[in-house]
Design a protein around this motif. Structure first.
Motif, mmCIF file in Angstrom:
data_model
loop_
_atom_site.group_PDB
_atom_site.id
_atom_site.type_symbol
_atom_site.label_atom_id
_atom_site.label_comp_id
_atom_site.label_asym_id
_atom_site.label_seq_id
_atom_site.Cartn_x
_atom_site.Cartn_y
_atom_site.Cartn_z
ATOM 1 N N ILE A 137 0.837 -1.207 0.000
ATOM 2 C CA ILE A 137 0.000 0.000 0.000
ATOM 3 C C ILE A 137 0.869 1.253 0.000
ATOM 4 N N GLN A 138 1.936 1.222 0.814
ATOM 5 C CA GLN A 138 2.844 2.368 0.828
ATOM 6 C C GLN A 138 3.448 2.608 -0.552
ATOM 7 N N SER A 139 3.826 1.521 -1.238
ATOM 8 C CA SER A 139 4.424 1.650 -2.573
ATOM 9 C C SER A 139 3.413 2.196 -3.573
ATOM 10 N N ALA A 140 2.144 1.748 -3.468
ATOM 11 C CA ALA A 140 1.102 2.244 -4.371
ATOM 12 C C ALA A 140 0.886 3.743 -4.177
ATOM 13 N N ILE A 141 0.889 4.179 -2.912
ATOM 14 C CA ILE A 141 0.759 5.609 -2.630
ATOM 15 C C ILE A 141 1.953 6.369 -3.198
ATOM 16 N N ALA A 142 3.142 5.771 -3.063
ATOM 17 C CA ALA A 142 4.357 6.409 -3.583
ATOM 18 C C ALA A 142 4.297 6.552 -5.098
ATOM 19 N N VAL A 143 3.709 5.579 -5.787
ATOM 20 C CA VAL A 143 3.561 5.671 -7.237
ATOM 21 C C VAL A 143 2.709 6.887 -7.610
ATOM 22 N N GLY A 144 1.571 7.044 -6.913
ATOM 23 C CA GLY A 144 0.695 8.183 -7.196
ATOM 24 C C GLY A 144 1.373 9.512 -6.912
ATOM 25 N N LEU A 145 2.051 9.599 -5.767
ATOM 26 C CA LEU A 145 2.738 10.845 -5.422
ATOM 27 C C LEU A 145 3.861 11.142 -6.416
ATOM 28 N N GLY A 146 4.599 10.091 -6.799
ATOM 29 C CA GLY A 146 5.699 10.280 -7.743
ATOM 30 C C GLY A 146 5.215 10.774 -9.087
ATOM 31 N N ALA A 147 4.117 10.200 -9.585
ATOM 32 C CA ALA A 147 3.562 10.641 -10.870
ATOM 33 C C ALA A 147 3.098 12.088 -10.783
ATOM 34 N N LEU A 148 2.527 12.454 -9.643
ATOM 35 C CA LEU A 148 2.050 13.835 -9.451
ATOM 36 C C LEU A 148 3.215 14.817 -9.429
ATOM 37 N N ILE A 149 4.265 14.459 -8.677
ATOM 38 C CA ILE A 149 5.435 15.346 -8.586
ATOM 39 C C ILE A 149 6.119 15.468 -9.942
ATOM 40 N N GLY A 150 6.283 14.339 -10.630
ATOM 41 C CA GLY A 150 6.943 14.363 -11.935
ATOM 42 C C GLY A 150 6.185 15.167 -12.961
ATOM 43 N N SER A 151 4.854 15.180 -12.864
ATOM 44 C CA SER A 151 4.032 15.914 -13.830
ATOM 45 C C SER A 151 3.987 17.411 -13.516
ATOM 46 N N LEU A 152 3.796 17.748 -12.224
ATOM 47 C CA LEU A 152 3.599 19.145 -11.843
ATOM 48 C C LEU A 152 4.896 19.888 -11.577
ATOM 49 N N ALA A 153 5.924 19.173 -11.140
ATOM 50 C CA ALA A 153 7.213 19.817 -10.830
ATOM 51 C C ALA A 153 8.345 18.976 -11.402
ATOM 52 N N PRO A 154 8.530 18.994 -12.714
ATOM 53 C CA PRO A 154 9.529 18.125 -13.350
ATOM 54 C C PRO A 154 10.937 18.301 -12.804
#
Length: 447
Positions: free
Chosen positions: A32-49
């Motif tokens: 579950i922690q890894s799944a949350i990390a995937v979502g956060l990582g995609a968000l950070i990579g998209s909004l703050a490259p």
């Protein structure tokens, strides 16, 4: 480790307020922690490259921690596994079975990939002539088999450990294990030291796995920020074919193999699913090598088989990677208008069967194999640069399938050995009613 157990009030109870929220997050299962990390990582990579690219250091730190412990753990496990086999003959028999299994299964997977890619016609009209090949700089344009053999037989084992040479460490561990078996009781003090080292390393791996979500966060942030999604549209067909091929392998080929050897495949998937998920998002099968062997032993695979077959499979049984390589070659052949007749496709399969073995110690192994295979059948290496933009997407899936494939391989080899032992016992006691031919892998786990 991941389960929250009830405790008396005031004892290990989560604090109130915001700190209580973070406490509950830390107690979540790793998946579950890894799944949350995937979502956060995609968000950070998209909004703050720019921030996303900088977060790659989290993933690099995680992988470095994993790699620093892999050889100190794998070496004693292989040595002990070989030393405690009944005979050197058994070592050779298991090695022969494993290599034969790897060759047969990877060849079938290559045929599946080539057939699927040919059927769908992926690559036709791809803009390969406009790609920039600068990302290929520094990659080998071929494979030196002389160096590859020397890689397996290093002249300095300490240098091999320092370089992370898994194949060389496996070969040396086999020699030490055979020597210990020959020496007998005199080797027991050394065996005790190796057992202590392995126990400590298992504990270290447990600590490292706990920070896997941070590694996931770093890798996903970087991948999304660095590669973006610009190439997805033109390469969507390639991605779909690779994923479809991997689904066929995991959902059809592997269950068929498991049924033949009477292995509870669904239960195996449930047991190792979390580790395959970590390998998926980190794109590193090494990150789960140690806990994977522990899970297989819990499943019923003997420690000697697990400690021998699984590390060997990391070099010779990359099921997901060979499927990707075959699909990529057909993609490039179609893109350049090269010959894709049946003889040409069979030549591709033959080349990949040879080149895909023993590549675990080579950086960017899949790309190196692709370049070498492409050169051997007349495809320009520059076309591979087009695939780099989506490599991280298919790399995740092929790495997860590599983990599942090696788990099944260990279970298959162990099942084969158990059947052989059951037949031997049956021959030696003809007057005793034979027990049903079940193997350790068929036992239900203890409640």
């Amino acid at each position: 480790m991941d389960t929250i157990h009830p405790s008396p009030a005031g004892e290990d109870a989560p604090p109130a307020g915001p700190s209580g929220f973070w406490w509950r997050c830390l107690k979540m299962p790793i998946g579950i922690q890894s799944a949350i990390a995937v979502g956060l990582g995609a968000l950070i990579g998209s909004l703050a490259p720019s921030a996303g690219e900088q977060m790659k250091i989290l993933g690099d730190v995680f992988l470095n921690l994993v790699q620093v412990v892999v050889l100190p753990l794998v070496f004693p496990l292989i040595v002990l596994g070989v030393a405690r086999m009944e005979s050197v003959k058994k070592v050779g028999r298991i090695a022969g079975k494993a290599i034969l299994y790897f060759e047969l299964v990877t060849t079938v997977i290559l045929l599946i990939a080539v057939g699927l890619a040919k059927l769908t016609g992926i690559g036709k009209g791809a803009p390969v002539h406009s790609v920039d090949a600068k990302d290929l700089n520094g990659l080998s344009q071929g494979i030196d088999f002389h160096e590859l053999v020397l890689h397996a037989f290093p002249k300095n084992i300490f240098a091999a450990f320092g370089e992370g040479n898994l194949l060389g460490a496996i070969v040396f561990a086999l020699l030490v294990g055979v020597a210990m078996a020959a020496v007998g009781e005199k080797s027991e003090p050394f065996a005790s030291v190796l057992e202590s080292v392995a126990s400590v390393m298992f504990k270290v791996v447990g600590y490292v796995i706990r920070i896997a979500p941070l590694g996931v966060l770093g890798f996903i942030s970087y991948d999304v920020a660095h590669y973006g999604f610009g190439n997805l549209r033109s390469l969507l067909g390639f991605i779909v074919v690779v994923y479809a091929g991997l689904v066929i392998v995991v959902g059809a080929l592997f269950p068929l193999i498991a049924a033949v050897y009477r292995i509870r495949y669904v239960e195996l998937l449930k047991l190792i699913g979390g580790l395959a998920g970590i390998a998926f998002v980190t794109r590193s099968s090494e990150s789960v090598l140690a806990p994977l062997m522990g899970k297989l032993e819990a499943f019923g695979v003997s420690p000697s088989t697990t400690s021998f077959v699984v590390p060997l499979g990391y070099s010779f049984n990359t099921d997901g990677s060979v499927l990707y390589q075959a699909a990529a070659l057909v993609f490039l052949a179609n893109a350049y208008g090269a010959d894709t007749s049946l003889p040409a496709l069979l030549l591709m399969v033959g080349v990949l069967v040879i080149l895909s073995k023993g590549m675990a110690g080579v950086a960017s192994a899949s790309l190196v194999v692709l370049i070498a295979a492409g050169n051997s059948i007349g495809l320009p290496a520059e076309g591979i640069a087009l695939l780099l933009g989506v490599d991280f997407i298919v790399d995740m899936a092929r790495t997860g399938v590599n983990v599942i494939g090696n788990s099944l391989a260990a279970a298959v080899i162990d099942s084969s050995e158990n059947r052989r032992e059951a037949k031997r016992v049956s021959r030696e006691t003809p007057d005793t009613p034979a027990e049903p031919q079940t193997v350790a892998l068929q036992k239900e786990p203890a409640p």
